[in-house]
Design an enzyme around this catalytic site. Structure first.
Site, short mmCIF file in Angstrom:
data_model
loop_
_atom_site.label_atom_id
_atom_site.label_comp_id
_atom_site.label_asym_id
_atom_site.label_seq_id
_atom_site.Cartn_x
_atom_site.Cartn_y
_atom_site.Cartn_z
N SER A 49 32.29 40.89 77.10
CA SER A 49 31.79 39.52 76.97
C SER A 49 30.74 39.35 75.87
O SER A 49 30.48 38.24 75.44
CB SER A 49 31.21 39.04 78.30
OG SER A 49 30.07 39.79 78.64
N HIS A 90 23.82 39.10 78.67
CA HIS A 90 24.25 37.87 77.99
C HIS A 90 23.11 37.26 77.21
O HIS A 90 21.95 37.63 77.37
CB HIS A 90 24.80 36.85 79.00
CG HIS A 90 26.21 37.17 79.42
ND1 HIS A 90 26.86 36.46 80.39
CD2 HIS A 90 27.10 38.10 79.00
CE1 HIS A 90 28.09 36.94 80.55
NE2 HIS A 90 28.24 37.95 79.72
N ASP A 115 27.42 30.76 81.94
CA ASP A 115 27.47 31.67 83.08
C ASP A 115 27.29 31.01 84.44
O ASP A 115 27.13 31.72 85.43
CB ASP A 115 26.39 32.74 82.94
CG ASP A 115 26.68 33.72 81.82
OD1 ASP A 115 27.81 33.70 81.30
OD2 ASP A 115 25.77 34.49 81.47
#
Length: 173
Positions: A49, A90, A115
């Site tokens: 990701s 992230h 998210d």
């Protein structure tokens, strides 16, 4: 080769050496945790990701002691979802408010959406307590694949522990 098993003193010494190795590793981990102010100072990127910034299997070294600066938009953070023990790496894409009550929205660089689906039920944003690492101070590419393999194939843990145990028992001094 098996004569070491017949001598109780030598077997006890080898067992103590194994315990010393384990306790040293634990103390080093806790020392890193205190220095970095993070419960998990080293994490493995588990998915793609964050590509191209970080690849699956990269090992990240975290730092959580940025006392004089706040988390900013564009910064890579590592957080745990409430009630789950899986670190997620992230980037912060939005920030609402300032200080310790600021709300953060994150997204993986390679993901299409933010998210909010990954957060705990009823949680729309992250707060400072959710973040376990604010700064990635270094990384080692692909080193974390060992961890990924051990979690995806649990039988490998048993084999690895068995081999380590045999090495300790059969070790000659």
């Amino acid at each position: 080769m098996l004569s070491a098993l017949g001598n109780p003193r030598q077997a006890a010494a080898q067992l103590m050496n194994f315990g010393l190795i384990l306790s040293t590793a634990f103390m080093m981990w806790k020392g890193l945790s205190v220095i970095s102010d993070s419960p998990s100072p080293i994490v493995v990127v588990l998915s793609g990701s964050m590509e191209p910034a970080f690849q699956r299997g990269d090992l990240l070294l975290l730092w959580n002691r940025n006392l004089f600066t706040e988390t900013s938009v564009g910064e890579v953070v590592v957080y745990n979802v409430r009630d789950k023990d899986i670190p997620i790496v992230h980037r912060v894409i939005s920030k609402f408010g300032t200080g310790p009550t600021a709300k953060l929205l994150t997204k993986g660089d390679n993901n299409d959406s933010d998210d909010t689906k990954l957060y705990a039920p009823g949680q729309n944003y992250l707060v400072r307590e959710d973040i376990i690492g604010r700064s990635v101070v270094g990384y080692m590419p692909f080193i974390g694949y060992v961890t990924i393999m051990l979690s995806e194939h649990p039988w490998m843990k048993t084999v690895m522990l068995g081999i380590m145990g045999l090495v300790v028992v059969l070790q000659r001094e």
